[in-house]
Write a protein that holds these residues in place. Structure first.
Motif, PDB file in Angstrom:
ATOM      1  N   MET A   1       0.841  -1.186   0.000  1.00 24.66           N
ATOM      2  CA  MET A   1       0.000   0.000   0.000  1.00 24.66           C
ATOM      3  C   MET A   1       0.880   1.241   0.000  1.00 24.66           C
ATOM      4  O   MET A   1       1.864   1.305   0.742  1.00 24.66           O
ATOM      5  CB  MET A   1      -0.914   0.009   1.231  1.00 24.66           C
ATOM      6  N   THR A   2       0.526   2.208  -0.799  1.00 20.92           N
ATOM      7  CA  THR A   2       1.325   3.425  -0.902  1.00 20.92           C
ATOM      8  C   THR A   2       0.428   4.644  -0.841  1.00 20.92           C
ATOM      9  O   THR A   2      -0.734   4.608  -1.241  1.00 20.92           O
ATOM     10  CB  THR A   2       2.137   3.456  -2.197  1.00 20.92           C
ATOM     11  N   SER A   3       0.980   5.742  -0.329  1.00 22.07           N
ATOM     12  CA  SER A   3       0.250   6.994  -0.283  1.00 22.07           C
ATOM     13  C   SER A   3       0.544   7.798  -1.536  1.00 22.07           C
ATOM     14  O   SER A   3       1.524   7.542  -2.237  1.00 22.07           O
ATOM     15  CB  SER A   3       0.662   7.792   0.963  1.00 22.07           C
ATOM     16  N   PRO A   4      -0.284   8.798  -1.843  1.00 22.20           N
ATOM     17  CA  PRO A   4      -0.064   9.593  -3.061  1.00 22.20           C
ATOM     18  C   PRO A   4       1.295  10.281  -3.057  1.00 22.20           C
ATOM     19  O   PRO A   4       1.816  10.673  -2.018  1.00 22.20           O
ATOM     20  CB  PRO A   4      -1.215  10.608  -3.016  1.00 22.20           C
ATOM     21  N   THR A 214       1.606  -2.897   5.502  1.00 18.15           N
ATOM     22  CA  THR A 214       2.436  -1.712   5.690  1.00 18.15           C
ATOM     23  C   THR A 214       2.146  -0.673   4.626  1.00 18.15           C
ATOM     24  O   THR A 214       2.287  -0.933   3.429  1.00 18.15           O
ATOM     25  CB  THR A 214       3.930  -2.091   5.630  1.00 18.15           C
ATOM     26  N   GLU A 215       1.755   0.523   5.062  1.00 19.87           N
ATOM     27  CA  GLU A 215       1.554   1.642   4.153  1.00 19.87           C
ATOM     28  C   GLU A 215       2.883   2.353   3.935  1.00 19.87           C
ATOM     29  O   GLU A 215       3.590   2.661   4.894  1.00 19.87           O
ATOM     30  CB  GLU A 215       0.531   2.628   4.706  1.00 19.87           C
ATOM     31  N   ILE A 216       3.220   2.594   2.692  1.00 22.05           N
ATOM     32  CA  ILE A 216       4.433   3.326   2.345  1.00 22.05           C
ATOM     33  C   ILE A 216       4.045   4.747   1.996  1.00 22.05           C
ATOM     34  O   ILE A 216       3.192   4.978   1.137  1.00 22.05           O
ATOM     35  CB  ILE A 216       5.176   2.643   1.181  1.00 22.05           C
ATOM     36  N   LYS A 217       4.679   5.710   2.669  1.00 23.97           N
ATOM     37  CA  LYS A 217       4.354   7.120   2.485  1.00 23.97           C
ATOM     38  C   LYS A 217       5.527   7.858   1.843  1.00 23.97           C
ATOM     39  O   LYS A 217       6.681   7.445   1.989  1.00 23.97           O
ATOM     40  CB  LYS A 217       4.016   7.772   3.827  1.00 23.97           C
ATOM     41  N   PHE A 218       5.227   8.949   1.182  1.00 15.93           N
ATOM     42  CA  PHE A 218       6.291   9.734   0.559  1.00 15.93           C
ATOM     43  C   PHE A 218       7.242  10.262   1.638  1.00 15.93           C
ATOM     44  O   PHE A 218       6.819  10.750   2.681  1.00 15.93           O
ATOM     45  CB  PHE A 218       5.714  10.915  -0.219  1.00 15.93           C
ATOM     46  N   GLY A 219       8.536  10.167   1.354  1.00 17.53           N
ATOM     47  CA  GLY A 219       9.548  10.617   2.296  1.00 17.53           C
ATOM     48  C   GLY A 219      10.032   9.544   3.233  1.00 17.53           C
ATOM     49  O   GLY A 219      10.953   9.780   4.027  1.00 17.53           O
ATOM     50  N   GLU A 259      11.387  -0.053 -13.377  1.00 13.49           N
ATOM     51  CA  GLU A 259      10.229   0.032 -12.495  1.00 13.49           C
ATOM     52  C   GLU A 259      10.646   0.127 -11.030  1.00 13.49           C
ATOM     53  O   GLU A 259       9.981   0.815 -10.232  1.00 13.49           O
ATOM     54  CB  GLU A 259       9.299  -1.157 -12.711  1.00 13.49           C
ATOM     55  N   MET A 260      11.762  -0.502 -10.657  1.00  7.86           N
ATOM     56  CA  MET A 260      12.269  -0.378  -9.296  1.00  7.86           C
ATOM     57  C   MET A 260      12.747   1.049  -9.035  1.00  7.86           C
ATOM     58  O   MET A 260      12.446   1.642  -7.992  1.00  7.86           O
ATOM     59  CB  MET A 260      13.410  -1.365  -9.062  1.00  7.86           C
ATOM     60  N   VAL A 261      13.476   1.609  -9.984  1.00  6.25           N
ATOM     61  CA  VAL A 261      13.984   2.972  -9.835  1.00  6.25           C
ATOM     62  C   VAL A 261      12.813   3.954  -9.730  1.00  6.25           C
ATOM     63  O   VAL A 261      12.831   4.879  -8.909  1.00  6.25           O
ATOM     64  CB  VAL A 261      14.906   3.324 -11.017  1.00  6.25           C
ATOM     65  N   LYS A 262      11.800   3.763 -10.540  1.00 13.43           N
ATOM     66  CA  LYS A 262      10.618   4.639 -10.511  1.00 13.43           C
ATOM     67  C   LYS A 262       9.936   4.575  -9.156  1.00 13.43           C
ATOM     68  O   LYS A 262       9.550   5.611  -8.587  1.00 13.43           O
ATOM     69  CB  LYS A 262       9.648   4.239 -11.617  1.00 13.43           C
ATOM     70  N   TRP A 263       9.777   3.392  -8.598  1.00 15.81           N
ATOM     71  CA  TRP A 263       9.140   3.211  -7.287  1.00 15.81           C
ATOM     72  C   TRP A 263       9.932   3.918  -6.186  1.00 15.81           C
ATOM     73  O   TRP A 263       9.362   4.606  -5.332  1.00 15.81           O
ATOM     74  CB  TRP A 263       9.012   1.725  -7.007  1.00 15.81           C
ATOM     75  N   ILE A 264      11.240   3.766  -6.228  1.00 11.48           N
ATOM     76  CA  ILE A 264      12.080   4.426  -5.221  1.00 11.48           C
ATOM     77  C   ILE A 264      11.979   5.940  -5.363  1.00 11.48           C
ATOM     78  O   ILE A 264      11.845   6.669  -4.371  1.00 11.48           O
ATOM     79  CB  ILE A 264      13.534   3.938  -5.345  1.00 11.48           C
ATOM     80  N   TRP A 265      12.021   6.447  -6.595  1.00 10.23           N
ATOM     81  CA  TRP A 265      11.920   7.882  -6.835  1.00 10.23           C
ATOM     82  C   TRP A 265      10.626   8.455  -6.273  1.00 10.23           C
ATOM     83  O   TRP A 265      10.609   9.539  -5.684  1.00 10.23           O
ATOM     84  CB  TRP A 265      12.007   8.170  -8.332  1.00 10.23           C
ATOM     85  N   GLU A 266       9.552   7.735  -6.400  1.00 12.82           N
ATOM     86  CA  GLU A 266       8.235   8.256  -6.050  1.00 12.82           C
ATOM     87  C   GLU A 266       7.922   8.156  -4.558  1.00 12.82           C
ATOM     88  O   GLU A 266       6.896   8.694  -4.116  1.00 12.82           O
ATOM     89  CB  GLU A 266       7.159   7.525  -6.852  1.00 12.82           C
ATOM     90  N   HIS A 267       8.813   7.505  -3.765  1.00 12.40           N
ATOM     91  CA  HIS A 267       8.440   7.273  -2.370  1.00 12.40           C
ATOM     92  C   HIS A 267       9.493   7.637  -1.320  1.00 12.40           C
ATOM     93  O   HIS A 267       9.109   8.091  -0.238  1.00 12.40           O
ATOM     94  CB  HIS A 267       8.054   5.801  -2.179  1.00 12.40           C
ATOM     95  N   PHE A 268      10.774   7.432  -1.576  1.00 13.12           N
ATOM     96  CA  PHE A 268      11.715   7.374  -0.466  1.00 13.12           C
ATOM     97  C   PHE A 268      12.693   8.542  -0.405  1.00 13.12           C
ATOM     98  O   PHE A 268      13.016   9.160  -1.417  1.00 13.12           O
ATOM     99  CB  PHE A 268      12.486   6.049  -0.521  1.00 13.12           C
TER     100      PHE A 268
END
Length: 346
Positions: A1-4, A214-219, A259-268
Motif C-alpha cells: 500500500m502506498t500513499s499519493p 504496511t503503508e508506504i508514504k512519501f519521504g 520500475e524499481m527505480v521509478k518506485w524508489i523515486w516516487e516514495h523514499f
C-alpha cells in the motif's frame, strides 16, 4: 500500500536536463545542493512522523558492531578491517582507545562522494573526481565546485558526509521483511541466496508490504531485510574466508530495473538493507546501476549491512513495520561514508 506522491517531477521527466546522465535529477534543489533526496525530510514531515510513530518508547539499535567482519580475518571488497588499540594512561587509572577502520566495513550510509556515474565519471550535481581530490582548483579564489571552500591541503569539501550530519537522517521508516515473508511460505516458493547474484523484484517487495499491511508514504526511509545477516551467522570462518576471496563478490539484493527505480523515486528519502550491496551484485543489468542513479543521480543515501534481526523480531511481535528513525552520521568534513548511529524508535 502506498500513499499519493506529492509534487515532485514525474519520473518520466528524468533526466531533468537532457544532457545529464540517465535518470538524474541535478538542479532540482538548486545548483549548490548537497543533500539530494534528504531535502524531502522537511521539518513538518519529521514532526508529523514523530507524532504518529513514537508510541511506546521502545528503542532498537540498528548498527552492527564495527568489528563485525573480523571473524574471518578479512572483509568483503578488500576493505580494511576495524582495529582498536587500548591505551592505559599510566600512572593514572585512565583508559583511551584508538580506532582505525574503513567507513564502509560495517553498517554504513553511503554518502554522495561514494559512487558516481561510471561512464561519465561524474558525482551528484556533476562534480568530477578532480573536484573532490584537489586538482584543477583556483586556489587564489579559495573556491571549489558549487562554491564550497577548499581545505588547507587543497582538497574540497563538496558532497562530504558532514553535510548530512547537520540534520541527520531522521523520519518515518518502514521495514520490508522479505526474509521473514519468504520463510513463511510453506514450502518457500521464492528462491533467494544472500551470497549469489539474486534479484528481489518490485512485485515481490510490494507483496511483502501487502502481507505486512504496511503503508508506504512519501519521504519514508526504506529498510529491507534480505536475510543476509541470518545467513552470515550460519557460516563458519573458513566458509566466510572463501566467500571473501571471490572477486567480485556475489550478493543478493533488489533488482536493477526501471520500475524499481521509478518506485524508489516516487516514495523514499533514503534506502537501506542488511546486505553488503543494497542492489543485486554484480548487476544483472549492466545498463542500469542503482548506485549510479540513487547516489549520483538523486543524491540519495544508500545504507548497507544494517543489523535488522532484533528490529524484525519486534515488528513481527507488535504487528507493525513502521517506526521513527534517528540516524546521526559522523561529522567528518569531506567524509565519503559513515556508520549510521541509528535507532528505531516505536
Amino acid at each position: 500500500m502506498t500513499s499519493p506522491t506529492p509534487n515532485i517531477p514525474p519520473f518520466t521527466s528524468l533526466p531533468l536536463n537532457p544532457l545529464d546522465p540517465y535518470f538524474s535529477a541535478w538542479g532540482l534543489y538548486g545548483p549548490h545542493d548537497q543533500l539530494g533526496t534528504l531535502n524531502r525530510l522537511s521539518n513538518d514531515l519529521v514532526a508529523t512522523s514523530a507524532k504518529s510513530e513514537i508510541r511506546t518508547g521502545v528503542r532498537i539499535g540498528l548498527d552492527a558492531p564495527l568489528n563485525a567482519q573480523t571473524r574471518s580475518g578479512k572483509a568483503f571488497f578488500g576493505r580494511e578491517l576495524f582495529g582498536q588499540e587500548m591505551v592505559l594512561k599510566e600512572p593514572r587509572c585512565v583508559n583511551d582507545d584508538v580506532w582505525r577502520f574503513n567507513s564502509q566495513v560495517s553498517t554504513q550510509w553511503d554518502g554522495l562522494r561514494h559512487y558516481g556515474y561510471q561512464k561519465e565519471r561524474l558525482f551528484y550535481g556533476g562534480v568530477k573526481p578532480e573536484n573532490i581530490h584537489g586538482e584543477g582548483f583556483d586556489e587564489r579564489r579559495g573556491k571549489g565546485p558549487v562554491g564550497r571552500t577548499v581545505t588547507r591541503d587543497g582538497e574540497s569539501e563538496v558532497l562530504g558526509i558532514h553535510e548530512m550530519a547537520r540534520q541527520g537522517i531522521v523520519g518515518r521508516a518502514v521495514l520490508l521483511d522479505f526474509h521473514g515473508w519468504r520463510l513463511a511460505q510453506d514450502p518457500p516458493t521464492t528462491p533467494f541466496d544472500s551470497f549469489k547474484s539474486c534479484s528481489i523484484s518490485l512485485q515481490t517487495l510490494l507483496a511483502v508490504a501487502e502481507a505486512q499491511g504496511t503503508e508506504i508514504k512519501f519521504g519514508d526511509i526504506l529498510f529491507l531485510r534480505t536475510g543476509y545477516t541470518a545467513t552470515l551467522n550460519e557460516k563458519n570462518a573458513d566458509e566466510l574466508s572463501a566467500l571473501k576471496d571471490v572477486h567480485p563478490p556475489n550478493f543478493g539484493g533488489v533488482e536493477q530495473s526501471e520500475e524499481m527505480v521509478k518506485w524508489i523515486w516516487e516514495h523514499f528519502s533514503a534506502v537501506s538493507g542488511d546486505q553488503p550491496s543494497f542492489e543485486c551484485w554484480p548487476t544483472q543489468n549492466p545498463s542500469l546501476l542503482l548506485h549510479e542513479v540513487l547516489i549520483a543521480g538523486w543524491g540519495m543515501p544508500v545504507g548497507e549491512l544494517f543489523d535488522l534481526e532484533n528490529l524484525a523480531e519486534h515488528c513481527k511481535r507488535e504487528g507493525r513495520w513502521s517506526f521513527f528513525l534517528s540516524s546521526q552520521v559522523c561529522n567528518v568534513t569531506g567524509g565519503v561514508a559513515s556508520p549510521p548511529n541509528a535507532l528505531a524508535i516505536f
